[in-house]
Write an enzyme that holds these catalytic residues in place. Structure first.
Site, PDB file in Angstrom:
ATOM      1  N   TYR A 165      -0.340  11.357  14.807  1.00 25.55           N
ATOM      2  CA  TYR A 165       0.593  10.499  14.068  1.00 25.55           C
ATOM      3  C   TYR A 165       1.309   9.559  15.026  1.00 25.55           C
ATOM      4  O   TYR A 165       1.361   8.343  14.804  1.00 25.55           O
ATOM      5  CB  TYR A 165       1.599  11.358  13.311  1.00 25.55           C
ATOM      6  CG  TYR A 165       2.602  10.552  12.517  1.00 25.55           C
ATOM      7  CD1 TYR A 165       2.266  10.031  11.272  1.00 25.55           C
ATOM      8  CD2 TYR A 165       3.888  10.308  13.006  1.00 25.55           C
ATOM      9  CE1 TYR A 165       3.177   9.284  10.538  1.00 25.55           C
ATOM     10  CE2 TYR A 165       4.800   9.564  12.290  1.00 25.55           C
ATOM     11  CZ  TYR A 165       4.438   9.057  11.053  1.00 25.55           C
ATOM     12  OH  TYR A 165       5.346   8.311  10.336  1.00 25.55           O
ATOM     13  N   THR A 203       0.855  -1.194   0.000  1.00 30.64           N
ATOM     14  CA  THR A 203       0.000   0.000   0.000  1.00 30.64           C
ATOM     15  C   THR A 203       0.891   1.244   0.000  1.00 30.64           C
ATOM     16  O   THR A 203       1.992   1.244   0.543  1.00 30.64           O
ATOM     17  CB  THR A 203      -0.954   0.040   1.209  1.00 30.64           C
ATOM     18  OG1 THR A 203      -0.211   0.246   2.412  1.00 30.64           O
ATOM     19  CG2 THR A 203      -1.747  -1.251   1.314  1.00 30.64           C
ATOM     20  N   GLY A 204       0.394   2.299  -0.621  1.00 29.53           N
ATOM     21  CA  GLY A 204       1.186   3.525  -0.722  1.00 29.53           C
ATOM     22  C   GLY A 204       2.423   3.322  -1.575  1.00 29.53           C
ATOM     23  O   GLY A 204       3.508   3.811  -1.251  1.00 29.53           O
ATOM     24  N   SER A 239       4.948   6.363  -4.241  1.00 31.24           N
ATOM     25  CA  SER A 239       5.936   7.386  -3.884  1.00 31.24           C
ATOM     26  C   SER A 239       6.643   7.004  -2.593  1.00 31.24           C
ATOM     27  O   SER A 239       6.239   6.059  -1.905  1.00 31.24           O
ATOM     28  CB  SER A 239       5.265   8.761  -3.726  1.00 31.24           C
ATOM     29  OG  SER A 239       4.333   8.728  -2.658  1.00 31.24           O
TER      30      SER A 239
END
Length: 334
Positions: free
Chosen positions: A193, A8-9, A12
């Protein structure tokens, strides 16, 4: 038979560097790029195939901050694959990070200056928001969306005859002090975060406890301090230019400054080659780079306990039950 790896992701940063390194290690993989932006995903796919023509590279559209997208992607993946060998749960956000100037100035003149810069402890706050699913955005993107993806793909991952892997991108910034079982979405705090990454650590431990007997193992990694679009948003661009000589110097003393996405993937690639049953589920595997640019992996015991991990896992199951009931009600009404 080709190993199937889902990332995933993948379009970049760490995700893209990981895909390149995995294919450099084994160009017989079937690599599935799970991305939000399909234009970027297809461009990455074309680039990877140009470099590794014998590989099999496919894409699937998924936005882990949108549960309907996760459900759609999971259905598509179950139609395509009979099993997944490894899933890198890497996508994540740190929205609108703000630098705590007072904490920075205080830390500069303390014994904790290296620790502060390598973990960002106390330096960064973020403003969170609510998603269309009614969840905190950082929690849903970094934790819950991936949890639902795993739950949907369980049948592709749990095979006792051949182990499968979950590898989560966590952080040195995952701190127990920023997480609460009573507020696991971090609605009331200003460091979502850090809270989400600590939640990731807890979840990984709980998944090992509940699924290792079924052939599924989970691990967490920290890529170190990597300069990506996520970190560049913390300070104005010219500030990074001024700081770079200082940051390169710091790397001789604190090897957490991996700096490039390639270096940051060291622990993620290293884990891919390990036998999962031989790993300690309470250990976080950290990418590190020496001042001379040599990469290696540091194992570090996580600051958590298995009882809290299990309680958090049960809380996620309750939230999942509520979400599924809401989705079913909406489907019935439509």
């Amino acid at each position: 038979m080709r190993k199937v790896v889902l990332v995933t992701g993948a379009s970049s940063g760490i995700g893209l560097a990981l895909c390149k390194r995995l294919l450099a290690e084994d160009d017989e993989l079937h690599l599935c790029l799970a991305c939000r932006n399909m234009c970027k995903a297809e461009a990455v796919r074309a680039d990877l195939l140009a470099s590794h023509p014998t590989a099999e590279v496919t894409t699937v559209q998924v936005d882990v901050s949108n549960l309907q997208s996760v459900f759609r992607a999971s259905k598509e993946l179950k139609q395509r694959f009979q099993r997944l060998d490894c899933v890198y749960l890497n996508a994540g956000i740190m929205p609108n990070p703000q630098l705590n100037i007072r904490a920075l100035l205080s830390g500069l003149f303390s014994r904790k200056v290296l620790h502060m810069f390598s973990t960002a402890e106390g330096l960064l706050t973020q403003e969170d928001k609510i998603t269309a699913d009614g969840l905190q955005e950082v929690f849903e993107t970094n934790v819950f969306g991936h949890f639902i993806l795993f739950r949907e793909l369980e049948s592709l991952l749990c095979h006792s005859d051949h182990p499968s892997r979950l590898i989560w991108t966590s952080s040195r910034n995952a701190r127990k002090s920023n997480f609460s079982l009573e507020d696991f979405q971090h609605c009331k705090g200003h460091e979502p975060y850090s809270s989400s990454k600590y939640a990731t650590d807890l979840l990984s431990v709980a998944l090992n406890r509940n699924f290792s007997q079924q052939g599924l193992y989970s691990s967490v990694v920290c890529p170190g301090t990597v300069l990506t679009n996520l970190t560049y948003g913390i300070l104005p661009p010219f500030t990074w230019t001024l700081l770079m000589p200082f940051i390169w110097l710091l790397r001789f003393f604190a090897h957490a400054f991996t700096l490039t996405p390639y270096n940051g993937t060291e622990a993620l690639v290293w884990l891919f080659h390990q036998k999962p049953e031989s790993l300690n589920p309470l250990t976080k595997y950290m990418s590190a780079t020496t001042g001379f640019g040599n990469n290696y992996v540091i194992p570090q015991k996580m600051d958590l306990d298995e009882d809290t991990a299990e309680k958090f896992y049960q809380s996620l199951l309750e939230l999942e039950k509520h979400i599924r009931a809401t989705v079913q009600k909406s489907d019935d009404q439509s």
